[in-house]
Motif scaffolding. Sequence first.
Motif, PDB file in Angstrom:
ATOM      1  N   THR A   1       0.848  -1.197   0.000  1.00 32.56           N
ATOM      2  CA  THR A   1       0.000   0.000   0.000  1.00 32.56           C
ATOM      3  C   THR A   1       0.881   1.243   0.000  1.00 32.56           C
ATOM      4  O   THR A   1       1.889   1.292   0.717  1.00 32.56           O
ATOM      5  CB  THR A   1      -0.906   0.012   1.245  1.00 32.56           C
ATOM      6  N   ALA A   2       0.524   2.213  -0.803  1.00 31.07           N
ATOM      7  CA  ALA A   2       1.295   3.461  -0.859  1.00 31.07           C
ATOM      8  C   ALA A   2       1.100   4.275   0.425  1.00 31.07           C
ATOM      9  O   ALA A   2       0.069   4.199   1.080  1.00 31.07           O
ATOM     10  CB  ALA A   2       0.867   4.285  -2.072  1.00 31.07           C
ATOM     11  N   GLY A   3       2.139   5.054   0.780  1.00 37.80           N
ATOM     12  CA  GLY A   3       2.024   6.003   1.882  1.00 37.80           C
ATOM     13  C   GLY A   3       2.157   5.435   3.275  1.00 37.80           C
ATOM     14  O   GLY A   3       1.709   6.062   4.243  1.00 37.80           O
ATOM     15  N   VAL A   4       2.785   4.260   3.437  1.00 33.93           N
ATOM     16  CA  VAL A   4       2.923   3.645   4.767  1.00 33.93           C
ATOM     17  C   VAL A   4       4.162   4.194   5.487  1.00 33.93           C
ATOM     18  O   VAL A   4       5.263   4.178   4.947  1.00 33.93           O
ATOM     19  CB  VAL A   4       3.028   2.105   4.649  1.00 33.93           C
ATOM     20  N   ASN A   5       3.979   4.678   6.724  1.00 36.96           N
ATOM     21  CA  ASN A   5       5.069   5.189   7.572  1.00 36.96           C
ATOM     22  C   ASN A   5       5.946   6.225   6.864  1.00 36.96           C
ATOM     23  O   ASN A   5       7.161   6.023   6.690  1.00 36.96           O
ATOM     24  CB  ASN A   5       5.953   4.036   8.074  1.00 36.96           C
ATOM     25  N   PRO A   6       5.372   7.339   6.456  1.00 34.39           N
ATOM     26  CA  PRO A   6       6.174   8.371   5.776  1.00 34.39           C
ATOM     27  C   PRO A   6       7.264   8.932   6.692  1.00 34.39           C
ATOM     28  O   PRO A   6       7.055   9.114   7.893  1.00 34.39           O
ATOM     29  CB  PRO A   6       5.141   9.438   5.413  1.00 34.39           C
ATOM     30  N   THR A   7       8.425   9.211   6.100  1.00 37.13           N
ATOM     31  CA  THR A   7       9.550   9.746   6.874  1.00 37.13           C
ATOM     32  C   THR A   7       9.521  11.273   6.940  1.00 37.13           C
ATOM     33  O   THR A   7      10.253  11.873   7.731  1.00 37.13           O
ATOM     34  CB  THR A   7      10.883   9.319   6.240  1.00 37.13           C
ATOM     35  N   GLY A   8       8.707  11.868   6.085  1.00 34.94           N
ATOM     36  CA  GLY A   8       8.679  13.324   6.022  1.00 34.94           C
ATOM     37  C   GLY A   8       9.575  13.862   4.931  1.00 34.94           C
ATOM     38  O   GLY A   8       9.606  15.069   4.659  1.00 34.94           O
ATOM     39  N   THR A   9      10.330  12.987   4.280  1.00 39.38           N
ATOM     40  CA  THR A   9      11.227  13.407   3.195  1.00 39.38           C
ATOM     41  C   THR A   9      10.801  12.808   1.862  1.00 39.38           C
ATOM     42  O   THR A   9      11.575  12.797   0.909  1.00 39.38           O
ATOM     43  CB  THR A   9      12.681  12.985   3.495  1.00 39.38           C
ATOM     44  N   GLY A  10       9.574  12.271   1.821  1.00 42.44           N
ATOM     45  CA  GLY A  10       9.066  11.699   0.574  1.00 42.44           C
ATOM     46  C   GLY A  10       9.174  10.200   0.502  1.00 42.44           C
ATOM     47  O   GLY A  10       8.713   9.591  -0.466  1.00 42.44           O
ATOM     48  N   ASP A  11       9.818   9.596   1.511  1.00 44.95           N
ATOM     49  CA  ASP A  11       9.983   8.139   1.515  1.00 44.95           C
ATOM     50  C   ASP A  11       8.971   7.468   2.433  1.00 44.95           C
ATOM     51  O   ASP A  11       8.590   8.015   3.472  1.00 44.95           O
ATOM     52  CB  ASP A  11      11.389   7.748   1.990  1.00 44.95           C
TER      53      ASP A  11
ATOM     54  N   CYS B   1       6.675   7.704  -1.534  1.00 45.98           N
ATOM     55  CA  CYS B   1       5.348   7.552  -0.915  1.00 45.98           C
ATOM     56  C   CYS B   1       4.221   7.475  -1.946  1.00 45.98           C
ATOM     57  O   CYS B   1       3.117   7.041  -1.625  1.00 45.98           O
ATOM     58  CB  CYS B   1       5.087   8.698   0.061  1.00 45.98           C
ATOM     59  N   SER B   2       4.506   7.889  -3.183  1.00 39.26           N
ATOM     60  CA  SER B   2       3.490   7.832  -4.241  1.00 39.26           C
ATOM     61  C   SER B   2       3.432   6.456  -4.908  1.00 39.26           C
ATOM     62  O   SER B   2       2.617   6.235  -5.804  1.00 39.26           O
ATOM     63  CB  SER B   2       3.774   8.891  -5.306  1.00 39.26           C
TER      64      SER B   2
ATOM     65  N   CYS C   1       8.113   3.578 -10.591  1.00 38.97           N
ATOM     66  CA  CYS C   1       8.202   3.072  -9.229  1.00 38.97           C
ATOM     67  C   CYS C   1       9.121   1.855  -9.203  1.00 38.97           C
ATOM     68  O   CYS C   1       9.124   1.047 -10.134  1.00 38.97           O
ATOM     69  CB  CYS C   1       6.816   2.672  -8.714  1.00 38.97           C
ATOM     70  N   PRO C   2       9.908   1.694  -8.126  1.00 38.17           N
ATOM     71  CA  PRO C   2      10.796   0.529  -8.035  1.00 38.17           C
ATOM     72  C   PRO C   2      10.007  -0.752  -7.789  1.00 38.17           C
ATOM     73  O   PRO C   2       8.882  -0.717  -7.272  1.00 38.17           O
ATOM     74  CB  PRO C   2      11.686   0.869  -6.834  1.00 38.17           C
ATOM     75  N   ALA C   3      10.607  -1.869  -8.154  1.00 42.46           N
ATOM     76  CA  ALA C   3       9.950  -3.160  -7.929  1.00 42.46           C
ATOM     77  C   ALA C   3       9.686  -3.388  -6.445  1.00 42.46           C
ATOM     78  O   ALA C   3       8.745  -4.096  -6.075  1.00 42.46           O
ATOM     79  CB  ALA C   3      10.817  -4.279  -8.494  1.00 42.46           C
ATOM     80  N   ALA C   4      10.505  -2.751  -5.589  1.00 42.52           N
ATOM     81  CA  ALA C   4      10.333  -2.912  -4.140  1.00 42.52           C
ATOM     82  C   ALA C   4       9.058  -2.264  -3.624  1.00 42.52           C
ATOM     83  O   ALA C   4       8.700  -2.443  -2.457  1.00 42.52           O
ATOM     84  CB  ALA C   4      11.544  -2.327  -3.405  1.00 42.52           C
ATOM     85  N   SER C   5       8.357  -1.530  -4.494  1.00 46.37           N
ATOM     86  CA  SER C   5       7.084  -0.945  -4.078  1.00 46.37           C
ATOM     87  C   SER C   5       5.942  -1.928  -4.288  1.00 46.37           C
ATOM     88  O   SER C   5       4.766  -1.575  -4.113  1.00 46.37           O
ATOM     89  CB  SER C   5       6.815   0.362  -4.837  1.00 46.37           C
ATOM     90  N   THR C   6       6.296  -3.154  -4.684  1.00 48.78           N
ATOM     91  CA  THR C   6       5.322  -4.227  -4.871  1.00 48.78           C
ATOM     92  C   THR C   6       5.933  -5.541  -4.382  1.00 48.78           C
ATOM     93  O   THR C   6       7.113  -5.594  -4.028  1.00 48.78           O
ATOM     94  CB  THR C   6       4.947  -4.406  -6.358  1.00 48.78           C
ATOM     95  N   THR C   7       5.137  -6.579  -4.407  1.00 50.49           N
ATOM     96  CA  THR C   7       5.668  -7.917  -4.112  1.00 50.49           C
ATOM     97  C   THR C   7       5.926  -8.692  -5.406  1.00 50.49           C
ATOM     98  O   THR C   7       6.006  -9.915  -5.396  1.00 50.49           O
ATOM     99  CB  THR C   7       4.675  -8.704  -3.228  1.00 50.49           C
ATOM    100  N   PHE C   8       6.054  -7.977  -6.518  1.00 50.13           N
ATOM    101  CA  PHE C   8       6.242  -8.634  -7.813  1.00 50.13           C
ATOM    102  C   PHE C   8       7.445  -9.578  -7.817  1.00 50.13           C
ATOM    103  O   PHE C   8       7.384 -10.684  -8.357  1.00 50.13           O
ATOM    104  CB  PHE C   8       6.411  -7.596  -8.923  1.00 50.13           C
ATOM    105  N   LEU C   9       8.585  -9.143  -7.235  1.00 54.26           N
ATOM    106  CA  LEU C   9       9.776  -9.982  -7.257  1.00 54.26           C
ATOM    107  C   LEU C   9       9.585 -11.244  -6.412  1.00 54.26           C
ATOM    108  O   LEU C   9      10.052 -12.325  -6.784  1.00 54.26           O
ATOM    109  CB  LEU C   9      10.992  -9.186  -6.766  1.00 54.26           C
TER     110      LEU C   9
END
Length: 235
Positions: free
Chosen positions: A38-48, A64-65, A126-134
């Motif tokens: 899910t997008a936007g989980v535990n934002p650091t405040g710097t966009g991550d 975060c997007s 978006c990087p592959a790490a933003s999904t469970t695709f790998l």
Amino acid sequence: MMKLSLCVAPVVAAVALVSAVPFKRDVNPSLVPEFGVTAGVNPTGTGDCDGTTNSAGTVVKIPCSCPPDRASFLQSLNANVNAGKVVNNPSVSVTFPTDGSKDSQLARLQTAIVTLQNLNGAGKGCPAASTTFLAQQKAIQDGTAAPAPAPSPVISTTAPISSPAPTTAGVDPALVPEFGHAAGLNPTGTGDCDGITNDAGEVVKVPCSCPPDRDSFISVRSSPLPCLTISDELT
């Protein structure tokens, strides 16, 4: 003097012209792997934000997007599959086979991954790490993945051709070919968007409002046919 009435049939000409364009169909969404993140989980405040957890047990930080909303992702995926390559990175070829074989499942995942990574341009997505695709890919390769889902039936809203609705004017919508392309793909900001890919492998730019809404297109094409009266003198 004899008057001849000649009916001009723009609908027939339009349908013949559209029919000459290669027909392409969007992929079945039930065959597109879920993001699993899910997008936007535990934002650091710097966009991550939090992405997946890597093999070392560390949570990978992602924009975060990411991942994008599924509807816009499917739109990009369909454009790539219909083009046979990543529209924003044409050197990358894609396929989307629909059977449940191991190779086909891996091909679909690879197409999903490269679509994700090139959403906004070559290497801009978006990087592959933003999904469970790998992880899904590895499970399929190891033979530990759940069976591939059966494609969901596509519900048609078009009346069967064998029993068209009676009409006194216009055309039967069931006989009007699909556009095979969505409006508003990859807008440039100047009113242009991606159209079809020509014989040279180039994406043709079209107005972002094209093609039009199908209902309005059919409504216009269903207007009464104009007739021209031609006078000719027979000798």
